[in-house]
Each structure stands twice: as structure tokens, then as C-alpha cells.
Design an enzyme around this catalytic site. Structure first.
Site, PDB file in Angstrom:
ATOM      1  N   CYS A 331       0.830  -1.205   0.000  1.00 21.23           N
ATOM      2  CA  CYS A 331       0.000   0.000   0.000  1.00 21.23           C
ATOM      3  C   CYS A 331       0.869   1.262   0.000  1.00 21.23           C
ATOM      4  CB  CYS A 331      -0.977  -0.056   1.173  1.00 21.23           C
ATOM      5  SG  CYS A 331      -2.446   0.934   0.855  1.00 21.23           S
ATOM      6  N   HIS A 457      -3.309  -4.919   0.659  1.00 18.94           N
ATOM      7  CA  HIS A 457      -2.673  -5.471   1.869  1.00 18.94           C
ATOM      8  C   HIS A 457      -2.684  -6.999   1.816  1.00 18.94           C
ATOM      9  CE1 HIS A 457      -2.291  -1.814   4.364  1.00 18.94           C
ATOM     10  NE2 HIS A 457      -3.273  -1.379   3.603  1.00 18.94           N
ATOM     11  N   GLU A 459      -1.208  -9.069   3.512  1.00 16.36           N
ATOM     12  CA  GLU A 459      -1.069  -9.712   4.826  1.00 16.36           C
ATOM     13  C   GLU A 459      -2.394 -10.159   5.427  1.00 16.36           C
ATOM     14  OE1 GLU A 459      -0.706  -6.512   4.190  1.00 16.36           O
ATOM     15  OE2 GLU A 459      -1.160  -5.191   5.890  1.00 16.36           O
TER      16      GLU A 459
HETATM   17  N1  GLN Z   1      -1.933   6.698   3.007  1.00 13.25           N
HETATM   18  C1  GLN Z   1      -2.035   5.988   1.794  1.00 13.25           C
HETATM   19  C2  GLN Z   1      -3.401   6.159   1.129  1.00 13.25           C
HETATM   20  O1  GLN Z   1      -4.333   6.559   1.762  1.00 13.25           O
HETATM   21  C3  GLN Z   1      -1.722   4.514   1.993  1.00 13.25           C
HETATM   22  C4  GLN Z   1      -2.698   3.818   2.872  1.00 13.25           C
HETATM   23  C5  GLN Z   1      -2.207   2.480   3.358  1.00 13.25           C
HETATM   24  O2  GLN Z   1      -1.014   2.217   3.325  1.00 13.25           O
HETATM   25  N2  GLN Z   1      -3.084   1.652   3.831  1.00 13.25           N
HETATM   26  O3  GLN Z   1      -3.538   5.889  -0.031  1.00 13.25           O
END
Ligand code: GLN
Length: 483
Positions: A331, A457, A459
Site C-alpha cells: 500500500c 494489503h 497480509e
Molecule cells: N496513506 C495511503 C493512502 O491513503 C496509503 C494507505 C495504506 O497504506 N493503507 O492511499
């Protein structure tokens, strides 16, 4: 939920942002849970207030009892007439917590509403271990049972968390003082491996006690595969790879709980132990990055929000990219890999994510179209599982062995399509996109043994016996990375 205070926010397929315990439930039961599996006081109150505003209770006084308690019961009963046989309701916190009172009252009422043999109360208690005298104390257990009974609930089974084996005498004493049958005092020792706990509980007779109470036929459990998995884990031996998690919430390791578990799963699949080094990204500068990362064989840059520690993540990514050290970006980790690449390989200037520099010349990560007009910050991100199509011949496809995958998201920003051409020309391949091709979901660097990142994600979907491919690949590459 602040990552510093509460640990990670776990995301389900259907986009619920939940407590990290749900992650454990998914990993242990191998079931994908839903919004219905996570209830908070906030959700309960919000629903009651909405019903009141709508006029559902016209003419009635709205109160904690019965309105809040009914709302809680409705959640528990909502599984009636589905294919669910048994609803396990876990109340978090400690008996007597102010936050938990309405929940305790709700489950007390359920005990009266449904047939006696259809409900069982299991109370998890702590047996503190006093190091100086090498003994376990049963007093706190007696007190919490007393407290629970004062709310009208008599536990049927006690599961006692303990650092030391309970003697038979101690079980008998707890049974006597806490008014439960002796075979219902179940020891829950700290295990050498988290995943061994269900087997220990089986040995202790937990399932037998539950089945007897619920008048269920006790079948011989088939734990063969799980036992085999635990045996394999225990036989791993000494080989260890060191992998860093480079993030800003490292003060509390629970902030990256699912990432850490996934790394361990990747280790099981590769027959190695994974030693996780938590590194505060704020401490990484261009000057010290070599010193800080010199002993790791791979890094993960996990998700995150806000500006703090961003430059440290970029420094770490540049270092592993240039030194052929395996990298997995998650992400925000993917977003920073893109920023780093466009700054340092493509050579553009004033490159950033709009999240950090809204007016930069090259906003290579920008706010998603679907997020532009959203005003409320809570629960409005791109959340939950989305499909992603993998490119032929990519590392991603090799790892997943599939054309289409589904992974869970939680973000507001995304790869800016204006920069697709320049990154691909310079060797950062777009290896996964949304089915319509409009959203970049995965990137990978071809001139590198293992440099891969996803806008999702991974994970959240890893299981000990079904490890997530990106983590398996990372650990495999780390094994080959000699430092
Ligand atoms: N802050 C970033 C976004 O909002 C990444 C979010 C995250 O890593 N879950 O896109």
C-alpha cells in the site's frame, strides 16, 4: 483505532475495518469473516440513534436497557436461519469494564431466552505467575468469576491463561471456589508457537467439555493436517533469515501484526525461521541506511498514513533497490516505491504523493477519483477485496500462479496513470491492474531479484497453512540473499 494504542486495523473482504483479533480468527479458522463479525459500542449506538430518529421506537423511552442490549442481541441472533450452527461471541476487555456492561447484560439475557443446552459461557481468566516464589495465583480468577456472577452469569468453563503448568490441586481448588466442574477448568499455557494453541486446548479437553454441555455428539476431531503443520514448524531447525519491517508505528509491534504473521507463514513455507527487525523509518537517513540495513536479507515497507517517516522509507527503498536486497511494498510501501523510482531512476523533479505535497509538480500518486468528493474521513476509503489481473510473464503471476487475484484494500490514493509510460520505459513493470485496466495494483522492478509491491494489503489473507504468495516469495528470495 490508533495503531500505537490498539495495534493494526484488520480489513475484511467486505471492507469492515476491525480489531486485530478478527485476523487471528481468520488465520485459525481459515474462514473469511464479514462486517457481521465485528460489533463495537459505536456501531450499536449509531444504529439505535438512527432507529430513534427514523421513528422506529415512537412513543417509547429509549434507554440502554432494553434498546442497546436488544441491538446487541440482534447482532448475535442475526445468524439464525443461516447455515451457521454455532455462534461464538467474544466479548473483549475485562469483566467489569464500563465499556462492556451492556454486552454482558445482553449475553446474560440470551442465556434465559434460548434453551439451556444451547448456550454455554466460557470465561477466560489469568493466573498470574509470581516469579520470586515460582507460583501461580488463583485469586484474580476467583475475583473475576465473582464479578461475572454478580452480573448474573455463571461460567460453565474457565479457560485459565497461565505461564506454568497447573497442578491437579490447583484445578480442584479453582473448581471449588469458582463453582465449576473440575473437568471444566481448562489450562491455557503459553505455547512455543501460537498455532499450537488449538491442539493444546484439545488435549486439555475443551472441546469435550463444550460438546457435553451443548449436548453435541463428540466426534473424534481430525486435526491431522494442523498437527502436521505444527510438527513441520517445530522441525524447522536453525536456519534464520532476517527481514526488516520499516514503518513508523514500530513502537507497538501489534501495529504490524498481520505482516509479522505473514512473514512467519512465509518462513514455514520455506523451512526457515524469520527474525523480524522492526525499524522506525523516521531514524533512516541517506547516511545511516547502510548501517541500519546491513544485516537484513529483505525488507517490507508496510502501509501507513501521514508524512512522518516517509523520507526514511524512501531511503530504505532506494538502498534495497540499488543493492539487490529483496523488497515487498504494501500500500503506502508501493506508493513510496513509485515515488522513489520516479525520483531516482526516471530523474524527474519535485515528485511526491499528493498526500504529502498537494502542489508538487509531479504528483505520481494522487487522490483516487472515487475519493475526490468524499468529506467524511471515517470508513470512506477504498475498502475491502477487489480483483486484480496479473500480467503474463510477470513475477506476480509466477508467484500467485493465477491470472486473477483478489486482495484487500484500505487507501485513498493511487498510482497516477500519467506516469505509466515513463516507469515502464525505465523498467518498473506494471504487473497488476484492476480488471478495467484503469487502476495500477501492482508494480515490480525487473532488474532486481525480488522487488515487488501492491496497492493492497496481502497480509490480511495469509494463513499459516496457506501462506500468501508475496511473503513466500520474499522469504525465498531472502534465503538466497547473502549479506
Ligand atoms: N496513506 C495511503 C493512502 O491513503 C496509503 C494507505 C495504506 O497504506 N493503507 O492511499
Amino acid at each position: 483505532m490508533s495503531p500505537y494504542e490498539h495495534g493494526e486495523v484488520f480489513v475484511t473482504d467486505d471492507g469492515a475495518e476491525t480489531d486485530l483479533d478478527l485476523g487471528h480468527y481468520e488465520r485459525f479458522t481459515d474462514e473469511s469473516l464479514t462486517k457481521n463479525s465485528s460489533v463495537t459500542s459505536g456501531k450499536i449506538y449509531q444504529s439505535v440513534i438512527e432507529k430513534e430518529r427514523r421513528g422506529d421506537y415512537l412513543g417509547k423511552t429509549v434507554q440502554v436497557i432494553p434498546h442497546i442490549t436488544n441491538e446487541i442481541k440482534e447482532k448475535i441472533y442475526s445468524f439464525e436461519n443461516t447455515d451457521v450452527d454455532i455462534v461464538i461471541t467474544e466479548l473483549g476487555g475485562t469483566v467489569g469494564d464500563m465499556e462492556g456492561l451492556a454486552f454482558i447484560e445482553a449475553i446474560r439475557q440470551i442465556g434465559l431466552e434460548i434453551p439451556k443446552e444451547d448456550v454455554i459461557y466460557i470465561h477466560v481468566t489469568l493466573l498470574p505467575y509470581i516469579y520470586g516464589s515460582n507460583e501461580l495465583k488463583s485469586k484474580p480468577t476467583q475475583h473475576s468469576v465473582k464479578e461475572l456472577q454478580s452480573f448474573g452469569i455463571k461460567p460453565d468453563i474457565l479457560v485459565c491463561r497461565s505461564e506454568l503448568e497447573m497442578t491437579d490441586d490447583m484445578k480442584a481448588k479453582i473448581a471449588l471456589f469458582c463453582n465449576v466442574r473440575k473437568e471444566c477448568v481448562i489450562q491455557n499455557l503459553t505455547a512455543d508457537n501460537l498455532y499450537a494453541v488449538p491442539l493444546m486446548l484439545e488435549e486439555e479437553g475443551l472441546a469435550k467439555a463444550v460438546c457435553e454441555h451443548l449436548h453435541l455428539e463428540k466426534k473424534t476431531p481430525n486435526n491431522k493436517e494442523w498437527e502436521k503443520m505444527i510438527e513441520n514448524i517445530r522441525n524447522i531447525g536453525n536456519e534464520t533469515v532476517k527481514i526488516a519491517i520499516v514503518g513508523k508505528y514500530v513502537r507497538l509491534e501489534d501495529s504490524y501484526l498481520s505482516v509479522a504473521e505473514s512473514l512467519r507463514h512465509g518462513g514455514y513455507a520455506n523451512n526457515v525461521n524469520v527474525d523480524i527487525k522492526y525499524i522506525d523509518s523516521e531514524t533512516i537517513t541517506e547516511e545511516n541506511v547502510d548501517e541500519i540495513l546491513k544485516d537484513v536479507q529483505g525488507i517490507v515497507v508496510p502501509g501507513g498514513f501521514g508524512n512522518r517517516g516517509i523520507q526514511g522509507k524512501i531511503n530504505a527503498i532506494k538502498y534495497v533497490r540499488e543493492n539487490n536486497i529483496p523488497f515487498l511494498g504494501i500500500c503506502l510501501g508501493m506508493q513510496m516505491a513509485v515515488v522513489e523510482f520516479i525520483r531516482n531512476v526516471c530523474g524527474l523533479e519535485d515528485v511526491d504523493s499528493e498526500e504529502f505535497s498537494p502542489n508538487c509538480k509531479n504528483p505520481v500518486i494522487h487522490i483516487m477519483d472515487t475519493q475526490k468528493n468524499i468529506e467524511n474521513k471515517g470508513g470512506t476509503m477504498r475498502l475491502g477485496a477487489y480483483p486484480c489481473i496479473l500480467k503474463e510473464g510477470s513475477l506476480a503471476k509466477k508467484l500467485y500462479k493465477k491470472d486473477e487475484i483478489s486482495e484487500r484494500h484500505r487507501h485513498r490514493y493511487e498510482f497516477n496513470n500519467d506516469y505509466r509510460e515513463i516507469v515502464e520505459k525505465n523498467g518498473l513493470k506494471i504487473s497488476g491492474t484492476s480488471p478495467d485496466g484503469l487502476l495500477v495494483e501492482m508494480v515490480e522492478y525487473e532488474k532486481h531479484p525480488y522487488f515487488i509491491a501492491g496497492q493492497f494489503h496481502p497480509e490480511f489473507k495469509s494463513r499459516p497453512d496457506r501462506p500468501q504468495p508475496l511473503f513466500v516469495g520474499l522469504v525465498e528470495a531472502a534465503k538466497k540473499c547473502k549479506r
